[in-house]
Design a protein around this motif. Sequence first.
Motif, short mmCIF file in Angstrom:
data_model
loop_
_atom_site.label_atom_id
_atom_site.label_comp_id
_atom_site.label_asym_id
_atom_site.label_seq_id
_atom_site.Cartn_x
_atom_site.Cartn_y
_atom_site.Cartn_z
N LEU A 94 32.73 2.39 -35.79
CA LEU A 94 34.15 2.74 -35.73
C LEU A 94 34.48 3.69 -34.58
O LEU A 94 35.36 3.41 -33.77
N PHE A 95 33.82 4.84 -34.53
CA PHE A 95 34.15 5.85 -33.54
C PHE A 95 32.94 6.40 -32.80
O PHE A 95 33.02 7.45 -32.16
N GLY A 96 31.81 5.71 -32.88
CA GLY A 96 30.58 6.20 -32.27
C GLY A 96 30.70 6.44 -30.78
O GLY A 96 30.27 7.48 -30.28
N ASN A 97 31.27 5.50 -30.06
CA ASN A 97 31.39 5.67 -28.61
C ASN A 97 32.33 6.82 -28.26
O ASN A 97 32.05 7.59 -27.33
N THR A 98 33.41 6.96 -29.01
CA THR A 98 34.33 8.07 -28.79
C THR A 98 33.63 9.39 -29.04
O THR A 98 33.74 10.33 -28.26
N TRP A 99 32.90 9.47 -30.14
CA TRP A 99 32.17 10.69 -30.50
C TRP A 99 31.16 11.06 -29.41
O TRP A 99 31.09 12.20 -28.98
N LEU A 100 30.38 10.08 -28.96
CA LEU A 100 29.39 10.35 -27.91
C LEU A 100 30.05 10.85 -26.63
O LEU A 100 29.57 11.79 -26.00
N ARG A 101 31.17 10.24 -26.27
CA ARG A 101 31.89 10.68 -25.08
C ARG A 101 32.38 12.12 -25.25
O ARG A 101 32.25 12.94 -24.35
N LEU A 102 32.91 12.44 -26.44
CA LEU A 102 33.45 13.78 -26.69
C LEU A 102 32.36 14.86 -26.69
O LEU A 102 32.62 15.99 -26.29
N ILE A 103 31.17 14.51 -27.15
CA ILE A 103 30.10 15.51 -27.18
C ILE A 103 29.27 15.48 -25.90
O ILE A 103 28.35 16.28 -25.73
N GLY A 104 29.58 14.54 -25.00
CA GLY A 104 28.91 14.49 -23.71
C GLY A 104 27.47 14.03 -23.78
O GLY A 104 26.63 14.52 -23.02
N LYS A 105 27.18 13.10 -24.68
CA LYS A 105 25.81 12.59 -24.81
C LYS A 105 25.82 11.07 -24.85
O LYS A 105 26.82 10.45 -25.12
N ALA A 110 23.67 7.66 -26.56
CA ALA A 110 22.94 7.35 -27.80
C ALA A 110 21.45 7.65 -27.64
O ALA A 110 20.79 8.08 -28.59
N ASP A 111 20.93 7.47 -26.44
CA ASP A 111 19.52 7.74 -26.19
C ASP A 111 19.17 9.23 -26.27
O ASP A 111 18.03 9.58 -26.52
N GLU A 112 20.15 10.07 -26.04
CA GLU A 112 19.91 11.52 -26.07
C GLU A 112 19.91 12.10 -27.47
O GLU A 112 19.48 13.24 -27.66
N LEU A 113 20.39 11.37 -28.43
CA LEU A 113 20.46 11.87 -29.80
C LEU A 113 19.08 11.87 -30.44
O LEU A 113 18.34 10.90 -30.32
N GLU A 114 18.77 12.96 -31.10
CA GLU A 114 17.50 13.06 -31.81
C GLU A 114 17.78 12.95 -33.31
O GLU A 114 18.76 13.48 -33.80
#
Length: 121
Positions: A11-22, A24-28
Amino acid sequence: MVLGALWYGPLFGNTWLRLIGKSADELESEPTMYIKTAVAAFVAMLFLNMVVVGLGGSSFVSGLLVGALTFVGFGATQTFVYTTFEGPSEKVWLLFGAYQFVVFTVMGGAFALQELAKRGV
């Protein structure tokens, strides 16, 4: 937690990643993260259930309202204070807040329905 997986996924994963500046590969991700969040969600559910039942839980709509107001009165205000002084951007807070608003509202309605079923209404 299923809603969270959808909210921060398709739903909002891409928006969230953009907002936190990361990316998907950077998430641990560690199993303990999911255990901690499950425990926190369980505690929130227990207390929201007590609030809904304590206030009478007289209808599905009243449960929705209690859930929504509980989040707005406690969750939104406290996370906003954190965001204002040391947390993420207000846009990240809005995305998180919208998610929590939906979660608390739906849980409040569900707890009211559960209470009505116990009463045989």
